[in-house]
Design a protein around this motif. Sequence first.
Motif, PDB file in Angstrom:
ATOM      1  N   ARG A 117      12.126  -3.204  11.624  1.00 43.11           N
ATOM      2  CA  ARG A 117      12.802  -3.927  10.550  1.00 43.11           C
ATOM      3  C   ARG A 117      12.388  -3.441   9.167  1.00 43.11           C
ATOM      4  NH1 ARG A 117      15.422  -8.591  12.148  1.00 43.11           N
ATOM      5  NH2 ARG A 117      14.834  -9.485  14.158  1.00 43.11           N
ATOM      6  N   ALA A 118      11.457  -2.492   9.114  1.00 46.67           N
ATOM      7  CA  ALA A 118      10.937  -2.088   7.806  1.00 46.67           C
ATOM      8  C   ALA A 118      10.483  -0.642   7.868  1.00 46.67           C
ATOM      9  CB  ALA A 118       9.758  -2.983   7.404  1.00 46.67           C
ATOM     10  N   TRP A 119      10.572   0.015   6.717  1.00 41.25           N
ATOM     11  CA  TRP A 119       9.941   1.318   6.522  1.00 41.25           C
ATOM     12  C   TRP A 119       8.631   1.080   5.751  1.00 41.25           C
ATOM     13  CZ3 TRP A 119      15.266   0.975   5.054  1.00 41.25           C
ATOM     14  CH2 TRP A 119      16.149   1.663   5.890  1.00 41.25           C
ATOM     15  N   PRO A 120       7.501   1.522   6.230  1.00 46.18           N
ATOM     16  CA  PRO A 120       7.249   2.140   7.532  1.00 46.18           C
ATOM     17  C   PRO A 120       6.946   1.091   8.596  1.00 46.18           C
ATOM     18  CG  PRO A 120       5.271   2.197   6.210  1.00 46.18           C
ATOM     19  CD  PRO A 120       6.318   1.538   5.350  1.00 46.18           C
ATOM     20  N   GLN A 134       2.237  -3.169  17.339  1.00 53.00           N
ATOM     21  CA  GLN A 134       3.233  -2.830  16.334  1.00 53.00           C
ATOM     22  C   GLN A 134       2.748  -3.304  14.974  1.00 53.00           C
ATOM     23  OE1 GLN A 134       7.275  -3.859  17.263  1.00 53.00           O
ATOM     24  NE2 GLN A 134       8.018  -3.530  15.195  1.00 53.00           N
ATOM     25  N   TYR A 135       2.956  -2.464  13.961  1.00 54.49           N
ATOM     26  CA  TYR A 135       2.501  -2.761  12.603  1.00 54.49           C
ATOM     27  C   TYR A 135       3.628  -2.429  11.630  1.00 54.49           C
ATOM     28  CZ  TYR A 135      -2.000  -2.122  15.000  1.00 54.49           C
ATOM     29  OH  TYR A 135      -3.047  -2.185  15.876  1.00 54.49           O
ATOM     30  N   ALA A 136       3.706  -3.171  10.551  1.00 59.61           N
ATOM     31  CA  ALA A 136       4.649  -2.863   9.487  1.00 59.61           C
ATOM     32  C   ALA A 136       3.885  -2.688   8.187  1.00 59.61           C
ATOM     33  CB  ALA A 136       5.691  -3.975   9.332  1.00 59.61           C
ATOM     34  N   GLY A 137       4.266  -1.671   7.407  1.00 60.97           N
ATOM     35  CA  GLY A 137       3.668  -1.488   6.099  1.00 60.97           C
ATOM     36  C   GLY A 137       2.465  -0.564   6.102  1.00 60.97           C
ATOM     37  N   GLU A 138       1.670  -0.708   5.051  1.00 65.09           N
ATOM     38  CA  GLU A 138       0.529   0.171   4.815  1.00 65.09           C
ATOM     39  C   GLU A 138      -0.786  -0.497   5.225  1.00 65.09           C
ATOM     40  OE1 GLU A 138       0.399   1.955   0.874  1.00 65.09           O
ATOM     41  OE2 GLU A 138       2.346   1.052   0.448  1.00 65.09           O
ATOM     42  N   GLY A 139      -1.835   0.344   5.256  1.00 64.88           N
ATOM     43  CA  GLY A 139      -3.177  -0.185   5.417  1.00 64.88           C
ATOM     44  C   GLY A 139      -3.611  -0.437   6.845  1.00 64.88           C
ATOM     45  N   HIS A 140      -2.908   0.180   7.832  1.00 68.87           N
ATOM     46  CA  HIS A 140      -3.210  -0.125   9.227  1.00 68.87           C
ATOM     47  C   HIS A 140      -3.976   0.981   9.949  1.00 68.87           C
ATOM     48  CE1 HIS A 140      -0.691  -3.636   8.887  1.00 68.87           C
ATOM     49  NE2 HIS A 140       0.358  -2.910   8.560  1.00 68.87           N
ATOM     50  N   HIS A 574      -3.862  -5.602   4.509  1.00 69.47           N
ATOM     51  CA  HIS A 574      -2.651  -5.165   5.199  1.00 69.47           C
ATOM     52  C   HIS A 574      -1.481  -5.754   4.414  1.00 69.47           C
ATOM     53  CE1 HIS A 574      -5.318  -4.632   8.849  1.00 69.47           C
ATOM     54  NE2 HIS A 574      -5.977  -5.567   8.179  1.00 69.47           N
ATOM     55  N   GLN A 575      -0.471  -4.959   4.117  1.00 69.88           N
ATOM     56  CA  GLN A 575       0.612  -5.477   3.294  1.00 69.88           C
ATOM     57  C   GLN A 575       1.925  -4.785   3.618  1.00 69.88           C
ATOM     58  OE1 GLN A 575      -1.225  -4.616  -0.523  1.00 69.88           O
ATOM     59  NE2 GLN A 575       0.075  -2.837  -0.826  1.00 69.88           N
ATOM     60  N   GLN A 576       3.024  -5.532   3.437  1.00 69.34           N
ATOM     61  CA  GLN A 576       4.349  -4.968   3.666  1.00 69.34           C
ATOM     62  C   GLN A 576       5.398  -5.810   2.954  1.00 69.34           C
ATOM     63  OE1 GLN A 576       5.632  -2.340   4.611  1.00 69.34           O
ATOM     64  NE2 GLN A 576       7.754  -2.838   4.960  1.00 69.34           N
TER      65      GLN A 576
END
Length: 600
Positions: A117-120, A134-140, A574-576
């Motif tokens: 549902r999101a890039w990235p 599964q992860y969405a966004g940066e910082g993972h 962690h943020q998105q």
Amino acid sequence: MSSTTPGTRPRVRAPELVGRGWLNTGGETIRVGDLRGRFVLLDFWTFCCINCLHVLDELRETEERFASELVVVGVHSPKFVHEADPDALAAAVERYGVAHPVLDDPDLVTWQAYTARAWPTLVLIDPEGYVVAQYAGEGHAHAISALLDDLVPQHREKGTLQPGDSPYVPPAVEPSDLRFPAKAVPVSRGDVEGVLVADAGHDEVVLLAAGSGGDDGAVLRRFAGFREPNGLCVLPEDVAAEVGYDVVVADTVAHRLVGLSLGTGETRVLAGDGEQWMQGDGVERLSSPWDVAWWGDRVWVAMAGVHQLWTLDPRTGVVEVAAGTTNEGLLDGPLAEAWFAQTSGLAADGERLWLADSETSSLRVVEPGPAGDLVVRTVVGSGLFDFGFRDGDVDQALLQHPLGVTVLPDGSVAVADTYNGAVRRHDPATGTLGTLASGLAEPSGAFVDGTDLVVVESTAHRLTRVRLDADVVATDGFSHTTQRPVTEVAAGLALTVTFTPPPGQKVDDRFGPPSQLLVESTPPGLIRSGGGRGTDLVRTIELDPHVGDGVLHVAARAASCDAHGGEGAACRMHQQDWGVPIRVVDGAPATLTLPLGGTD
């Protein structure tokens, strides 16, 4: 197909990787079954997206550390029409140093199969072919590394882990004097005269002979020590003499502003400690500064990574946030309240600062408002998902991911309309937009040289001259809205952002709420109640069925810290941001779940 163990949730088998073709594999097709025995990390990205570029960098250490056990596969699922061009994708893979296989997914087939549902978005598959996280966004990256630290020994003991070489095959690269140049400015300072180019692909700033713009650009000098520099700002002579350097360089991937002395070649870090800014950090850290311009009595900075404008006072060294909330979008008004979207080009003109907001395909301006305070106004553009190639009145005109702006001698503004391969010309006097030149290779910046506009053609690795007295052409072109699956939801909606701390970490609320959730909508009237900012990752939202269609803008962040605590304990953010197209339908699901990060 799924497998179930009593007392656990079903294990989901990883869907097949389906697309138009593959890059970085030597022409070979890769299937999920070919990678059985190793962990696979799918990175869903699109090359316009600054957050995706951040993830490419933050994953490099994980790729190297688990080189035998992990295969990273990029799945390129484009947002813009231009990004679906296979040649443009191949150039982007080279430009950003993508050192793993990439699936070309122009129709978002694999994107939908994995419910991205999101890039990235990042999806981890275990050696048996099941989705485990599964992860969405940066910082993972640290979370993925911690999870692999747990899972690698388990699968090694089970005998399901079979380490091997990566299927990555590096592409052939033709040498050239410039490689993916970003911006260029003329310089005349003492004995130094010529054209200064931010040569992003070579990690250099290059001085070309005066008059460059075509095939006559002899390289006079190269200044090294940068990481994909983009913006260049030549300081006024009196300021340069006072501070001891001539040029401010937006050293984008290094998250720094660097001062460059043209005479000695010496550099000094002006701002940034080399680490990317994350929520909670102060101005000692930056996030992908993309362009810089002298306006008023200081340098203005397009801080693309956090959708803000910052300033640097060279005389005092003071760095400040000047505009933007860090929310990504198109919202005009006072500087502190405005929303930007990956600002990538700046140009000063008296009392106005022109800017190109690439992700909203917009031309905007900072100028004095009715009360005298500076405000942001959008000239061309309407939102994150609407773009095209259309001339005419500015309220109907369209751009596609512009990266540069240049003020012309007659007061009009040239826009490097990057993904349309064109230079557009905005006339503030008539309120119109026309096309000055087309057929260019991702133009990203320009400067005026006499009767010519010298344009940086980034993917052609050159500077090109365009006559300023050329006829401005008007075209109907095309309009487009990014086509992503629309989610049907009920008017009463329970929104949940899921987050599980990485192994060895925990949510730590000793010093305040560890999470934050912001919910807005386009159009604003879509949300009747439940919008705004809060600290809970669960929210009840009442939507207006009479509005019907729109986009939910959801921004979430969560912090986790080492479980052992004590001195030396590390905390991570962690943020998105999500832009979720929705349609309010009677009888549709009353829940919407967005994964910020964690295991299945």
